[in-house]
Design an enzyme around this catalytic site. Structure first.
Site, PDB file in Angstrom:
ATOM      1  N   ASP A 155      28.296  21.933   5.157  1.00 47.69           N
ATOM      2  CA  ASP A 155      27.548  23.019   5.770  1.00 47.69           C
ATOM      3  C   ASP A 155      26.208  23.123   5.061  1.00 47.69           C
ATOM      4  O   ASP A 155      26.056  22.670   3.926  1.00 47.69           O
ATOM      5  CB  ASP A 155      28.340  24.323   5.666  1.00 47.69           C
ATOM      6  CG  ASP A 155      27.782  25.428   6.537  1.00 47.69           C
ATOM      7  OD1 ASP A 155      26.845  25.158   7.307  1.00 47.69           O
ATOM      8  OD2 ASP A 155      28.285  26.562   6.443  1.00 47.69           O
ATOM      9  N   SER A 156      25.246  23.744   5.706  1.00 47.21           N
ATOM     10  CA  SER A 156      23.866  23.709   5.206  1.00 47.21           C
ATOM     11  C   SER A 156      23.541  24.791   4.194  1.00 47.21           C
ATOM     12  O   SER A 156      22.503  24.745   3.541  1.00 47.21           O
ATOM     13  CB  SER A 156      22.908  23.873   6.388  1.00 47.21           C
ATOM     14  OG  SER A 156      23.072  25.169   6.954  1.00 47.21           O
ATOM     15  N   GLY A 157      24.406  25.785   4.061  1.00 47.62           N
ATOM     16  CA  GLY A 157      24.057  26.986   3.324  1.00 47.62           C
ATOM     17  C   GLY A 157      23.622  28.099   4.255  1.00 47.62           C
ATOM     18  O   GLY A 157      23.401  29.236   3.833  1.00 47.62           O
ATOM     19  N   GLY A 158      23.508  27.783   5.546  1.00 47.58           N
ATOM     20  CA  GLY A 158      23.092  28.779   6.511  1.00 47.58           C
ATOM     21  C   GLY A 158      24.062  29.935   6.633  1.00 47.58           C
ATOM     22  O   GLY A 158      23.652  31.085   6.826  1.00 47.58           O
TER      23      GLY A 158
ATOM     24  N   ASP B 171      20.305  27.129   9.277  1.00 51.96           N
ATOM     25  CA  ASP B 171      20.178  28.058  10.400  1.00 51.96           C
ATOM     26  C   ASP B 171      20.282  29.499   9.926  1.00 51.96           C
ATOM     27  O   ASP B 171      20.662  29.761   8.782  1.00 51.96           O
ATOM     28  CB  ASP B 171      21.259  27.778  11.456  1.00 51.96           C
ATOM     29  CG  ASP B 171      22.670  28.034  10.933  1.00 51.96           C
ATOM     30  OD1 ASP B 171      22.925  27.751   9.735  1.00 51.96           O
ATOM     31  OD2 ASP B 171      23.518  28.510  11.700  1.00 51.96           O
TER      32      ASP B 171
ATOM     33  N   GLN C 218      22.786  29.019  18.111  1.00 52.44           N
ATOM     34  CA  GLN C 218      22.910  30.442  17.814  1.00 52.44           C
ATOM     35  C   GLN C 218      22.576  31.243  19.075  1.00 52.44           C
ATOM     36  O   GLN C 218      22.399  30.690  20.141  1.00 52.44           O
ATOM     37  CB  GLN C 218      22.005  30.810  16.638  1.00 52.44           C
ATOM     38  CG  GLN C 218      22.418  30.210  15.306  1.00 52.44           C
ATOM     39  CD  GLN C 218      23.706  30.808  14.738  1.00 52.44           C
ATOM     40  OE1 GLN C 218      24.249  31.797  15.252  1.00 52.44           O
ATOM     41  NE2 GLN C 218      24.216  30.198  13.683  1.00 52.44           N
TER      42      GLN C 218
ATOM     43  N   ASP D 262      36.770  24.226  11.964  1.00 50.11           N
ATOM     44  CA  ASP D 262      37.058  24.428  10.546  1.00 50.11           C
ATOM     45  C   ASP D 262      37.341  25.900  10.303  1.00 50.11           C
ATOM     46  O   ASP D 262      36.839  26.767  11.028  1.00 50.11           O
ATOM     47  CB  ASP D 262      35.881  23.988   9.674  1.00 50.11           C
ATOM     48  CG  ASP D 262      34.794  25.046   9.618  1.00 50.11           C
ATOM     49  OD1 ASP D 262      34.723  25.777   8.610  1.00 50.11           O
ATOM     50  OD2 ASP D 262      34.012  25.162  10.595  1.00 50.11           O
TER      51      ASP D 262
ATOM     52  N   CYS E 171      59.078  20.982  11.574  1.00 52.64           N
ATOM     53  CA  CYS E 171      57.911  20.423  10.876  1.00 52.64           C
ATOM     54  C   CYS E 171      58.335  19.305   9.935  1.00 52.64           C
ATOM     55  O   CYS E 171      59.315  19.434   9.189  1.00 52.64           O
ATOM     56  CB  CYS E 171      57.194  21.537  10.095  1.00 52.64           C
ATOM     57  SG  CYS E 171      55.725  20.979   9.196  1.00 52.64           S
TER      58      CYS E 171
ATOM     59  N   CYS F 210      56.381  18.087   7.488  1.00 53.87           N
ATOM     60  CA  CYS F 210      55.551  18.069   6.273  1.00 53.87           C
ATOM     61  C   CYS F 210      56.431  18.023   5.027  1.00 53.87           C
ATOM     62  O   CYS F 210      57.628  18.344   5.057  1.00 53.87           O
ATOM     63  CB  CYS F 210      54.608  19.268   6.238  1.00 53.87           C
ATOM     64  SG  CYS F 210      55.338  20.830   5.674  1.00 53.87           S
TER      65      CYS F 210
ATOM     66  N   CYS G   9      58.395  21.362   4.259  1.00 55.18           N
ATOM     67  CA  CYS G   9      59.537  21.680   5.119  1.00 55.18           C
ATOM     68  C   CYS G   9      60.684  20.689   4.943  1.00 55.18           C
ATOM     69  O   CYS G   9      61.838  21.021   5.229  1.00 55.18           O
ATOM     70  CB  CYS G   9      59.084  21.725   6.574  1.00 55.18           C
ATOM     71  SG  CYS G   9      58.002  23.130   6.933  1.00 55.18           S
TER      72      CYS G   9
ATOM     73  N   HIS H 145      51.692  23.242   3.845  1.00 55.34           N
ATOM     74  CA  HIS H 145      52.319  23.518   5.145  1.00 55.34           C
ATOM     75  C   HIS H 145      51.329  24.101   6.145  1.00 55.34           C
ATOM     76  O   HIS H 145      51.289  23.680   7.307  1.00 55.34           O
ATOM     77  CB  HIS H 145      53.505  24.466   4.999  1.00 55.34           C
ATOM     78  CG  HIS H 145      53.996  24.938   6.331  1.00 55.34           C
ATOM     79  ND1 HIS H 145      54.740  24.146   7.184  1.00 55.34           N
ATOM     80  CD2 HIS H 145      53.764  26.104   7.011  1.00 55.34           C
ATOM     81  CE1 HIS H 145      54.975  24.799   8.306  1.00 55.34           C
ATOM     82  NE2 HIS H 145      54.394  25.991   8.233  1.00 55.34           N
TER      83      HIS H 145
END
Length: 370
Positions: free
Chosen positions: A93-96, A147, A190, A267, A305, A307, A310, A336
């Site tokens: 990420d840009s820091g925006g 941004d 935006q 994300d 699951c 994983c 589990c 998990h």
């Protein structure tokens, strides 16, 4: 190294698509949830454990890595991938977002943003050029344009000003970007809750013919139905042959609805944040493992699951760890929870390929209501 997005299948009744995003460090099969590793670390989880969750792409943050340890140290280590021991695709990420989240300690003008460091009180001036220079040095596969994210509830004039500034900053980011061969620069749409501003911002960004596009400024305090309206309107405006990224979203319904609108990747800090509060994601629900009912429950967290957690541990054991304040509890729940969200998007991907998305996920793609 070129960055390409290949659409493998589409949905007849929605804008959903399954695809593959090619990067210098491997592919991302979409739709896909991406875990957040703000400081080059997904909290409480090793890179090997992270790989076992099915995660293919991980995020880190420009602002926080600039503060600690500094991009020069990351570069000396051989770049962000080697520094954190993750060999797959990465995004910074840009820091925006910190322009929004740290508004109490920053000042914004057309040149950039001046922050007062929460570590030592020193002033940090972050401009589009500086953000790109830091990200070029860190070396992630995908880097984000700097941004301005307007807070929810402000007037149209404020939102429009932030949108216009974001576009001007984007053009400066494009000019400053020096690693076009092995880093893809994404622009961010935006415009707040104003759909006409979102459409205008999308048009401006598409004209720049970037390798990929993100929808930003959602999940920052708006009502779920407002987020949904913005995503449903904006995603189809972005190019079919480019990756579409919805920033900061990680709930089941929001992801499913966004996928139906044509979004590819997401994300969110939800899986690890919930883990640190003792909660597990199971079948679309959040379970508090500190509750008394789990003390003698020797079943896996999720019997469906596969994983590591589990397959090896019971609800009772994790409840015991939490009550004992053992750090292993947070690792197990994080593994998990990440697996659960990645698996959810993987299942959607398979349903799109099989042509069963609208029936198999009908519950999740129903419209969001207030």
């Amino acid at each position: 190294m070129s960055f390409t997005f290949e659409v493998q299948a589409t949905c007849s009744y929605t804008n959903a698509r399954a695809g593959v995003f090619h990067t210098p460090h491997g592919v991302v099969e979409t739709p896909r949830f991406m875990p957040v590793g703000t400081l080059a670390n997904v909290k409480t989880v090793t890179p090997a454990q992270l790989q076992d969750t099915g995660a293919q792409m991980v995020l880190s943050n420009t602002y926080h890595l600039h503060l600690q340890p500094g991009e020069d140290i990351v570069q000396m280590a051989g770049g962000l991938h080697k520094f954190m021991g993750w060999s797959g695709p990465m995004l910074t990420d840009s820091g925006g977002f910190q322009v929004f989240s740290l508004s109490e300690i920053n000042q914004i003008n057309d040149d950039g943003v001046t922050f007062r460091s929460p570590r030592d009180g020193s002033l940090i001036h972050l401009t589009p050029e500086k953000s790109i220079a830091i990200q070029n040095t860190l070396g992630a596969d995908v880097i984000m344009a700097f941004d301005e994210c307007a807070p929810p509830g402000v007037g149209r004039d404020t939102v429009e000003k932030a949108m216009e500034r974001t576009y001007e900053w984007l053009k400066r980011c494009v000019a400053a970007h020096s690693r076009k061969a092995d880093q893809a620069l994404f622009g961010i749409v935006q415009g707040g809750e104003f759909l006409d501003l979102r459409a205008e911002a999308a048009r401006q960004l598409v004209d720049l013919n970037l390798p990929g596009y993100a929808i930003g400024g959602v999940s920052v305090g708006e009502a779920p139905e407002v987020i949904d309206q913005v995503v449903q309107h904006t995603a189809p405006l972005l190019p079919q042959n480019k990756l579409r990224y919805l920033m900061g979203v990680g709930s089941y319904r929001e992801m499913a609805r966004a996928i139906a609108a044509g979004v590819d990747v997401f994300d969110c800090v939800i899986p690890t944040r919930l883990a640190r509060h003792g909660s597990a994601l199971v079948g679309g629900e959040r379970w508090n493992l500190k509750n008394a009912k789990f003390r003698e429950d020797f079943r896996p967290l999720d019997e469906t699951c596969s994983c590591y957690v589990c397959q090896n541990f019971s609800r009772a054991y994790i409840s015991h760890l939490l009550r004992s304040q053992e750090l292993l509890a947070y690792t197990l729940l994080s593994i998990h929870n990440i697996t659960e969200l990645v698996r959810f998007t993987q299942r959607i991907r398979q349903s799109i390929l099989a042509g069963t998305f609208t029936t198999e996920f009908a519950e999740w793609i129903a419209p969001v209501t207030g």
